[in-house]
Design a protein around this motif. Structure first.
Motif, PDB file in Angstrom:
ATOM      1  N   LEU A 185       0.827  -1.208   0.000  1.00  0.00           N
ATOM      2  CA  LEU A 185       0.000   0.000   0.000  1.00  0.00           C
ATOM      3  C   LEU A 185       0.860   1.256   0.000  1.00  0.00           C
ATOM      4  O   LEU A 185       1.932   1.294   0.619  1.00  0.00           O
ATOM      5  CB  LEU A 185      -0.901   0.019   1.240  1.00  0.00           C
ATOM      6  N   GLU A 186       0.372   2.286  -0.664  1.00  0.00           N
ATOM      7  CA  GLU A 186       1.077   3.570  -0.722  1.00  0.00           C
ATOM      8  C   GLU A 186       0.497   4.476   0.360  1.00  0.00           C
ATOM      9  O   GLU A 186      -0.420   5.261   0.125  1.00  0.00           O
ATOM     10  CB  GLU A 186       0.918   4.180  -2.113  1.00  0.00           C
ATOM     11  N   LEU A 187       1.058   4.366   1.558  1.00  0.00           N
ATOM     12  CA  LEU A 187       0.567   5.115   2.711  1.00  0.00           C
ATOM     13  C   LEU A 187       1.358   6.416   2.853  1.00  0.00           C
ATOM     14  O   LEU A 187       2.567   6.435   2.656  1.00  0.00           O
ATOM     15  CB  LEU A 187       0.681   4.273   3.975  1.00  0.00           C
ATOM     16  N   LYS A 188       0.651   7.482   3.235  1.00  0.00           N
ATOM     17  CA  LYS A 188       1.275   8.805   3.234  1.00  0.00           C
ATOM     18  C   LYS A 188       1.320   9.459   4.613  1.00  0.00           C
ATOM     19  O   LYS A 188       2.228  10.245   4.903  1.00  0.00           O
ATOM     20  CB  LYS A 188       0.534   9.711   2.249  1.00  0.00           C
ATOM     21  N   THR A 189       0.353   9.196   5.444  1.00  0.00           N
ATOM     22  CA  THR A 189       0.317   9.819   6.775  1.00  0.00           C
ATOM     23  C   THR A 189      -0.083   8.764   7.814  1.00  0.00           C
ATOM     24  O   THR A 189      -0.662   7.731   7.474  1.00  0.00           O
ATOM     25  CB  THR A 189      -0.703  10.973   6.827  1.00  0.00           C
ATOM     26  N   TYR A 190       0.246   9.048   9.066  1.00  0.00           N
ATOM     27  CA  TYR A 190      -0.104   8.174  10.199  1.00  0.00           C
ATOM     28  C   TYR A 190       0.420   6.752  10.011  1.00  0.00           C
ATOM     29  O   TYR A 190      -0.136   5.798  10.543  1.00  0.00           O
ATOM     30  CB  TYR A 190      -1.624   8.171  10.437  1.00  0.00           C
ATOM     31  N   LYS A 191       1.509   6.628   9.265  1.00  0.00           N
ATOM     32  CA  LYS A 191       2.051   5.297   8.970  1.00  0.00           C
ATOM     33  C   LYS A 191       2.602   4.628  10.227  1.00  0.00           C
ATOM     34  O   LYS A 191       2.570   3.400  10.348  1.00  0.00           O
ATOM     35  CB  LYS A 191       3.123   5.389   7.886  1.00  0.00           C
ATOM     36  N   GLY A 192       3.138   5.436  11.155  1.00  0.00           N
ATOM     37  CA  GLY A 192       3.677   4.856  12.382  1.00  0.00           C
ATOM     38  C   GLY A 192       2.626   4.082  13.172  1.00  0.00           C
ATOM     39  O   GLY A 192       2.892   2.997  13.687  1.00  0.00           O
ATOM     40  N   ILE A 193       1.422   4.640  13.239  1.00  0.00           N
ATOM     41  CA  ILE A 193       0.335   3.961  13.964  1.00  0.00           C
ATOM     42  C   ILE A 193      -0.088   2.702  13.214  1.00  0.00           C
ATOM     43  O   ILE A 193      -0.274   1.635  13.820  1.00  0.00           O
ATOM     44  CB  ILE A 193      -0.879   4.899  14.135  1.00  0.00           C
ATOM     45  N   LEU A 194      -0.219   2.824  11.901  1.00  0.00           N
ATOM     46  CA  LEU A 194      -0.633   1.669  11.104  1.00  0.00           C
ATOM     47  C   LEU A 194       0.424   0.568  11.130  1.00  0.00           C
ATOM     48  O   LEU A 194       0.097  -0.621  11.214  1.00  0.00           O
ATOM     49  CB  LEU A 194      -0.931   2.105   9.665  1.00  0.00           C
ATOM     50  N   ASP A 195       1.697   0.942  11.063  1.00  0.00           N
ATOM     51  CA  ASP A 195       2.765  -0.050  11.183  1.00  0.00           C
ATOM     52  C   ASP A 195       2.651  -0.788  12.513  1.00  0.00           C
ATOM     53  O   ASP A 195       2.812  -2.008  12.580  1.00  0.00           O
ATOM     54  CB  ASP A 195       4.142   0.628  11.106  1.00  0.00           C
ATOM     55  N   ASN A 196       2.394  -0.036  13.565  1.00  0.00           N
ATOM     56  CA  ASN A 196       2.256  -0.631  14.890  1.00  0.00           C
ATOM     57  C   ASN A 196       1.114  -1.646  14.906  1.00  0.00           C
ATOM     58  O   ASN A 196       1.264  -2.762  15.423  1.00  0.00           O
ATOM     59  CB  ASN A 196       2.012   0.469  15.924  1.00  0.00           C
ATOM     60  N   ILE A 197      -0.026  -1.271  14.345  1.00  0.00           N
ATOM     61  CA  ILE A 197      -1.188  -2.174  14.341  1.00  0.00           C
ATOM     62  C   ILE A 197      -0.893  -3.448  13.558  1.00  0.00           C
ATOM     63  O   ILE A 197      -1.131  -4.564  14.051  1.00  0.00           O
ATOM     64  CB  ILE A 197      -2.422  -1.460  13.742  1.00  0.00           C
ATOM     65  N   VAL A 198      -0.339  -3.292  12.354  1.00  0.00           N
ATOM     66  CA  VAL A 198      -0.160  -4.441  11.462  1.00  0.00           C
ATOM     67  C   VAL A 198       1.015  -5.319  11.886  1.00  0.00           C
ATOM     68  O   VAL A 198       0.915  -6.548  11.901  1.00  0.00           O
ATOM     69  CB  VAL A 198       0.012  -3.974  10.006  1.00  0.00           C
ATOM     70  N   TYR A 199       2.132  -4.710  12.249  1.00  0.00           N
ATOM     71  CA  TYR A 199       3.333  -5.494  12.554  1.00  0.00           C
ATOM     72  C   TYR A 199       3.392  -5.972  14.004  1.00  0.00           C
ATOM     73  O   TYR A 199       4.056  -6.965  14.310  1.00  0.00           O
ATOM     74  CB  TYR A 199       4.589  -4.667  12.263  1.00  0.00           C
ATOM     75  N   LEU A 200       2.699  -5.257  14.904  1.00  0.00           N
ATOM     76  CA  LEU A 200       2.764  -5.611  16.321  1.00  0.00           C
ATOM     77  C   LEU A 200       1.384  -5.953  16.905  1.00  0.00           C
ATOM     78  O   LEU A 200       1.203  -7.000  17.513  1.00  0.00           O
ATOM     79  CB  LEU A 200       3.374  -4.452  17.128  1.00  0.00           C
ATOM     80  N   GLY A 201       0.430  -5.052  16.723  1.00  0.00           N
ATOM     81  CA  GLY A 201      -0.871  -5.202  17.376  1.00  0.00           C
ATOM     82  C   GLY A 201      -1.607  -6.476  17.018  1.00  0.00           C
ATOM     83  O   GLY A 201      -2.123  -7.171  17.893  1.00  0.00           O
ATOM     84  N   LEU A 202      -1.673  -6.799  15.725  1.00  0.00           N
ATOM     85  CA  LEU A 202      -2.414  -7.991  15.303  1.00  0.00           C
ATOM     86  C   LEU A 202      -1.770  -9.264  15.849  1.00  0.00           C
ATOM     87  O   LEU A 202      -2.464 -10.188  16.280  1.00  0.00           O
ATOM     88  CB  LEU A 202      -2.483  -8.052  13.772  1.00  0.00           C
ATOM     89  N   PHE A 203      -0.455  -9.303  15.847  1.00  0.00           N
ATOM     90  CA  PHE A 203       0.244 -10.487  16.339  1.00  0.00           C
ATOM     91  C   PHE A 203       0.130 -10.599  17.866  1.00  0.00           C
ATOM     92  O   PHE A 203      -0.063 -11.692  18.410  1.00  0.00           O
ATOM     93  CB  PHE A 203       1.714 -10.447  15.905  1.00  0.00           C
ATOM     94  N   GLU A 204       0.250  -9.461  18.558  1.00  0.00           N
ATOM     95  CA  GLU A 204       0.122  -9.479  20.015  1.00  0.00           C
ATOM     96  C   GLU A 204      -1.296  -9.864  20.428  1.00  0.00           C
ATOM     97  O   GLU A 204      -1.496 -10.626  21.372  1.00  0.00           O
ATOM     98  CB  GLU A 204       0.490  -8.111  20.586  1.00  0.00           C
ATOM     99  N   GLU A 205      -2.283  -9.352  19.705  1.00  0.00           N
ATOM    100  CA  GLU A 205      -3.670  -9.697  20.022  1.00  0.00           C
ATOM    101  C   GLU A 205      -3.933 -11.178  19.765  1.00  0.00           C
ATOM    102  O   GLU A 205      -4.669 -11.827  20.511  1.00  0.00           O
ATOM    103  CB  GLU A 205      -4.626  -8.826  19.197  1.00  0.00           C
ATOM    104  N   THR A 206      -3.319 -11.719  18.720  1.00  0.00           N
ATOM    105  CA  THR A 206      -3.439 -13.151  18.450  1.00  0.00           C
ATOM    106  C   THR A 206      -2.930 -13.958  19.631  1.00  0.00           C
ATOM    107  O   THR A 206      -3.606 -14.881  20.112  1.00  0.00           O
ATOM    108  CB  THR A 206      -2.632 -13.525  17.181  1.00  0.00           C
ATOM    109  N   GLU A 207      -1.761 -13.605  20.124  1.00  0.00           N
ATOM    110  CA  GLU A 207      -1.183 -14.337  21.254  1.00  0.00           C
ATOM    111  C   GLU A 207      -1.975 -14.122  22.534  1.00  0.00           C
ATOM    112  O   GLU A 207      -2.110 -15.038  23.355  1.00  0.00           O
ATOM    113  CB  GLU A 207       0.277 -13.935  21.462  1.00  0.00           C
ATOM    114  N   ARG A 208      -2.517 -12.922  22.720  1.00  0.00           N
ATOM    115  CA  ARG A 208      -3.319 -12.656  23.917  1.00  0.00           C
ATOM    116  C   ARG A 208      -4.542 -13.567  23.959  1.00  0.00           C
ATOM    117  O   ARG A 208      -4.872 -14.161  24.982  1.00  0.00           O
ATOM    118  CB  ARG A 208      -3.762 -11.190  23.940  1.00  0.00           C
TER     119      ARG A 208
END
Length: 288
Positions: free
Chosen positions: A251-274
């Motif tokens: 995806l060609e993301l332009k703003t708020y990428k830090g939050i989205l990176d956090n959700i996709v690379y960390l949040g989804l995986f952490e929630e899976t393990e939780r």
């Protein structure tokens, strides 16, 4: 609703935390203006839609202030067409989920709630028709007690993807990637929720595709069964998340990428393990 798509808050910068809160409060404010009762059902998933749409369009939003009756203080929030669209889509999904529940359960309270969800702003007859058809298909699949999780998860994935199909300002390639991501996020939500509700569903005799697929029978110890299937469910969930990450990276993301990176690379995986570990999760209200 569900509420699994959220950031790993401990890894967010202070600025990103404030921005995420402003998106959440923005969706809540939009619901407050159109359908107040819907605020009670608000989940993180709607915020993800607002974030990703804002990022793709390259918008930088400005904070607004209002008094929050829940927190009893002034809060900062964002307001935009993207946030309004996220709220509208959330209302649509909630409306037809309630409709399906009323059809199945004859629930008087949910039937009353439905009266507040007519003429949702920003929706179209075509979108509503397609959404209703998919939710009916999902309900029929569950009522027939589909023996594997693949089919209902695919249908729910199609429901989530539906809200990303009409972004005509995107190139066909970017729209295809976004739909692929949304479909797999939906599949992940459905499978994770099935595992999260496994013990409850078994105790109440409710349909749960994981219980049928892996052969749960009356008299089995549910904890032993859960422990037995956990590695297979984890493997299945991680394969879905691989597709989410692959699509997200295109995806060609332009703003708020830090939050989205956090959700996709960390949040989804952490929630899976939780969820897999049985730790308690907060599914709805965002708190700092």
């Amino acid at each position: 609703m569900f509420g699994y798509v959220k950031p790993e808050k401990s890894e967010l910068k202070v600025r990103e935390m404030n921005e995420f809160r402003a998106f959440y409060c923005g969706v809540c404010t939009s619901l407050h203006k159109s359908r107040y009762l819907a605020k009670l059902f608000l989940s993180y998933d709607a915020v993800f839609f607002a974030l990703i749409l804002t990022s793709i369009r390259g918008k930088i939003l400005e904070y607004k202030k209002r008094f929050c009756g829940v927190e009893l203080r002034n809060i900062s929030y964002y307001e935009s067409d993207e946030i309004s669209l996220a709220a509208s889509n959330f209302l649509l999904l909630l409306k037809y989920k309630l409709l399906d529940d009323v059809r199945d359960e004859r629930n008087f309270v949910k039937a009353l709630l439905l009266k507040f969800f007519k003429n949702i702003p920003g929706s179209s007859a075509t979108l509503e028709s397609r959404l209703q058809a998919l939710i009916v298909e999902l309900g029929e699949t569950e009522r027939k007690r589909e023996p594997t999780i693949d089919k209902p998860a695919e249908i729910f994935g199609s429901i989530v993807a539906l809200f990303f199909e009409n972004l005509n300002e995107l190139s066909s390639e970017q729209r295809t990637v976004l739909i692929h991501l949304a479909r797999h996020v939906g599949k992940w939500i459905y499978v994770l929720d099935a595992f999260d509700d496994l013990k409850k569903d078994v105790s109440k005799g409710n349909y749960n595709p994981l219980a049928i697929q892996f052969g749960f029978t009356h008299g089995m110890d549910i904890q032993e069964f859960t422990n037995k299937i956990r590695p297979k469910v984890r493997e299945y969930l991680f394969k879905i998340l691989d597709e989410v990450v692959l699509a997200y990276n295109l995806l060609e993301l332009k703003t708020y990428k830090g939050i989205l990176d956090n959700i996709v690379y960390l949040g989804l995986f952490e929630e899976t393990e939780r969820v897999l570990s049985g730790r308690k999760t907060c599914k709805r209200i965002y708190t700092a």
